[in-house]
Design an enzyme around this catalytic site. Structure first.
Site, PDB file in Angstrom:
ATOM      1  N   THR A 130      24.375  13.445  37.825  1.00 27.83           N
ATOM      2  CA  THR A 130      24.959  13.714  39.138  1.00 27.83           C
ATOM      3  C   THR A 130      24.077  13.029  40.174  1.00 27.83           C
ATOM      4  OG1 THR A 130      25.805  15.797  38.333  1.00 27.83           O
ATOM      5  CG2 THR A 130      25.641  15.554  40.726  1.00 27.83           C
TER       6      THR A 130
ATOM      7  N   GLN B 258      53.407  44.862  44.342  1.00 23.84           N
ATOM      8  CA  GLN B 258      52.176  45.442  43.778  1.00 23.84           C
ATOM      9  C   GLN B 258      51.465  44.472  42.821  1.00 23.84           C
ATOM     10  OE1 GLN B 258      52.242  48.815  40.994  1.00 23.84           O
ATOM     11  NE2 GLN B 258      51.056  49.932  42.518  1.00 23.84           N
TER      12      GLN B 258
ATOM     13  N   GLU C 126      28.352  29.263  26.298  1.00 26.90           N
ATOM     14  CA  GLU C 126      27.752  29.604  24.998  1.00 26.90           C
ATOM     15  C   GLU C 126      26.225  29.556  25.098  1.00 26.90           C
ATOM     16  OE1 GLU C 126      30.373  27.467  25.326  1.00 26.90           O
ATOM     17  OE2 GLU C 126      31.810  28.914  24.549  1.00 26.90           O
TER      18      GLU C 126
ATOM     19  N   ILE D 261      49.363  32.593  42.664  1.00 25.38           N
ATOM     20  CA  ILE D 261      49.932  33.177  43.885  1.00 25.38           C
ATOM     21  C   ILE D 261      50.683  32.104  44.683  1.00 25.38           C
ATOM     22  CG2 ILE D 261      49.277  34.087  46.179  1.00 25.38           C
ATOM     23  CD1 ILE D 261      47.164  35.815  44.705  1.00 25.38           C
ATOM     24  N   HIS D 262      50.188  30.879  44.611  1.00 25.56           N
ATOM     25  CA  HIS D 262      50.835  29.784  45.348  1.00 25.56           C
ATOM     26  C   HIS D 262      52.145  29.314  44.712  1.00 25.56           C
ATOM     27  CE1 HIS D 262      47.035  29.416  47.519  1.00 25.56           C
ATOM     28  NE2 HIS D 262      47.589  28.537  48.324  1.00 25.56           N
ATOM     29  N   GLY D 263      52.490  29.852  43.538  1.00 30.82           N
ATOM     30  CA  GLY D 263      53.717  29.403  42.883  1.00 30.82           C
ATOM     31  C   GLY D 263      53.694  27.893  42.687  1.00 30.82           C
ATOM     32  N   GLY D 264      54.861  27.259  42.854  1.00 32.89           N
ATOM     33  CA  GLY D 264      54.965  25.807  42.647  1.00 32.89           C
ATOM     34  C   GLY D 264      54.097  25.009  43.600  1.00 32.89           C
TER      35      GLY D 264
ATOM     36  N   GLU E  48      24.609  22.789  33.932  1.00 32.50           N
ATOM     37  CA  GLU E  48      23.391  23.626  33.779  1.00 32.50           C
ATOM     38  C   GLU E  48      23.505  24.556  32.579  1.00 32.50           C
ATOM     39  OE1 GLU E  48      21.037  22.944  36.086  1.00 32.50           O
ATOM     40  OE2 GLU E  48      22.366  21.906  37.455  1.00 32.50           O
TER      41      GLU E  48
ATOM     42  N   ARG F  94      54.246  33.936  52.325  1.00 26.53           N
ATOM     43  CA  ARG F  94      55.366  33.625  51.441  1.00 26.53           C
ATOM     44  C   ARG F  94      56.208  34.876  51.194  1.00 26.53           C
ATOM     45  NH1 ARG F  94      58.288  29.281  49.751  1.00 26.53           N
ATOM     46  NH2 ARG F  94      59.075  29.583  47.629  1.00 26.53           N
TER      47      ARG F  94
END
Ligand SMILES: Cc1cc2nc3c(=O)[nH]c(=O)nc-3n(C[C@H](O)[C@H](O)[C@H](O)COP(=O)(O)OP(=O)(O)OC[C@H]3O[C@@H](n4cnc5c(N)ncnc54)[C@H](O)[C@@H]3O)c2cc1C
Length: 401
Positions: free
Chosen positions: A162, A295, A383, A353-356, A379, A284
């Protein structure tokens, strides 16, 4: 409502630093992050702004021109920055690890030479352990240094650096058998070299080539590269700490604080995902009401917020433990593991939650969805964290039969 992920017991100075960074993130990072990420463009203006704020010297002691702040302050800043754009926290992270390794393990000459330049952000750090054939199993490193007079000659190939292109100082871990007879345990025959180089790609110093950017699925903007050493000559005074054979421990120390850092990034990305999810859920409408009133969606939000809180608490705990001078490998491993897993889950819930629309590049969550997986790997994978946690637990809870 109190915001999520509050941290109690901060000093006035810490609060002031965090408020400044948050303001910078809201004004300078969030509005441009997605566009720059889609173009895979290096955020030079943002980096210049962070330099001015002193972020590159946050944990470097004041005597070397830094702010001398704690790991906690640093991690909380990283959390804020990652909330804006994870790639920017990646630009700081390797720099921070190299500065930390120099502070902890460097000779006086190395500290005097590098730390003031690093605090100013003039010298920018990257660190390199991984190779094409290994990442988790650091003891299998094959890159090699051989002594030749007052210099070492380095050969081998490194992977996944990086900031490999933009950095000017790379801490490179190689095998150095000099002084360590055949059969020495792998971790005792490794050395960290401080390799200075020009920024950019191609041959950036005689014997040292940075071929180009690796094309990644996310975490764009920040450059990730290979590094090829072919007869690279490094003076003996650029062995970190002046003594060969200590590289493995130095790198593991660096990676340990790096883990708190990755945990903090997970917290920041998860917070942003929650913010996006909770906002979209109130706008939405389906079946005659905002989806937030169903819910099933409220339960999602509740789970997401609980995960954000839990990850933040563990990350803060790990940072405070290190700041108190105690060993924190268990806490850092747990925080990194939990924060990265929760981050992925919170991001996925926000995406659902954003759907499409979550699938559209117009929505920020699309970027977060591609960024979160990197935290599961960097890092040390999940595992590897569980291996560290498991070993430490067996040390602490030794069976007294
Ligand atoms: C974008 C990005 C940036 C990176 N930046 C850097 C950097 O700056 N510097 C650097 O040195 N490295 C960097 N890395 C490398 C990163 O640290 C490694 O990718 C990571 O440690 C995993 O190593 P690996 O990819 O070789 O996977 P491997 O080690 O080959 O592992 C493959 C799989 O096997 C599992 N596994 C391995 N060993 C065991 C075991 N004993 N028990 C159970 N499961 C096991 C792993 O968890 C993983 O799921 C970066 C990687 C990425 C993707």
């Amino acid at each position: 409502m109190a915001r999520l992920a509050q941290t109690h017991g901060l000093t006035d100075v810490q609060q002031e630093i965090l408020a400044t960074v948050r303001d910078f993130v809201d004004k300078e990072i969030i509005p441009v992050a997605t566009e720059l990420e889609h173009r895979d463009e290096y955020p030079q203006q943002i980096v210049d702004g962070l330099k001015e704020l002193g972020v590159f010297g946050l944990m470097i002691p004041e005597e070397y021109g830094g702010l001398g702040e704690s790991l906690l302050t640093y991690a909380l800043c990283v959390e804020e920055i990652a909330r804006g754009w994870m790639s920017v926290s990646g630009i700081i992270n390797t720099h921070f690890i190299v500065a930390y390794m120099l502070k902890q393990h460097g000779t006086q000459e190395q500290k005097d030479y590098f730390l003031p330049r690093m605090a100013a952000g003039e010298t920018r750090g990257a660190f390199s352990m991984s190779e094409p054939a290994l990442g988790s199993d650091v003891s299998a490193i094959t890159s090699k240094a051989v002594k030749d007079g007052d210099e070492y000659v380095l050969n081998g190939q490194k992977m996944w650096l990086t900031n490999g292109g933009t950095s000017t100082l790379v801490a490179v871990l190689v095998r150095s058998d000099e002084g360590h007879p055949e059969g020495t345990a792998p971790h005792k025959s490794m050395t960290t070299f401080l390799v200075e180089k020009e920024p950019g790609f191609g041959e950036v110093r005689p014997g040292l080539t940075i071929p180009g950017k690796i094309d990644k699925m996310g975490y764009k903007g920040v450059d990730t590269t290979e590094l090829i050493m072919d007869g690279l000559r490094i003076p003996a005074n650029r062995v970190l700490g002046g003594t060969t054979g200590r590289g493995f421990y130095q790198m593991m120390d660096g990676v340990e604080v790096g883990r708190v850092n990755v945990a903090a990034r997970g917290c920041g990305v998860a917070q942003r995902a929650f913010e996006l999810g909770v906002s979209y859920a109130q706008q939405r409408h389906t079946f005659g009401k905002p989806i937030a009133q169903h819910q099933a969606i409220q339960f999602k939000l509740a789970e997401m917020a609980t995960k954000v809180e839990a990850a933040h608490a563990m990350m803060v705990n790990a940072a405070r433990k290190k700041d108190s001078g105690e060993r924190n490998d268990l806490e850092a491993g747990m925080a990194k593991y939990l924060a990265s897993e929760y981050c992925k889950e919170v991001v996925e819930d926000a995406f659902r939650i954003h759907g499409g629309y979550g699938f559209s590049k117009e929505y920020e969550i699309e970027r977060l969805y591609r960024e979160a997986p990197m935290l599961l790997i960097g890092e040390g994978t999940a595992e590897i964290q569980k291996m560290i946690i498991g070993r430490r637990l067996l040390e602490e809870y030794r069976f007294q039969g």
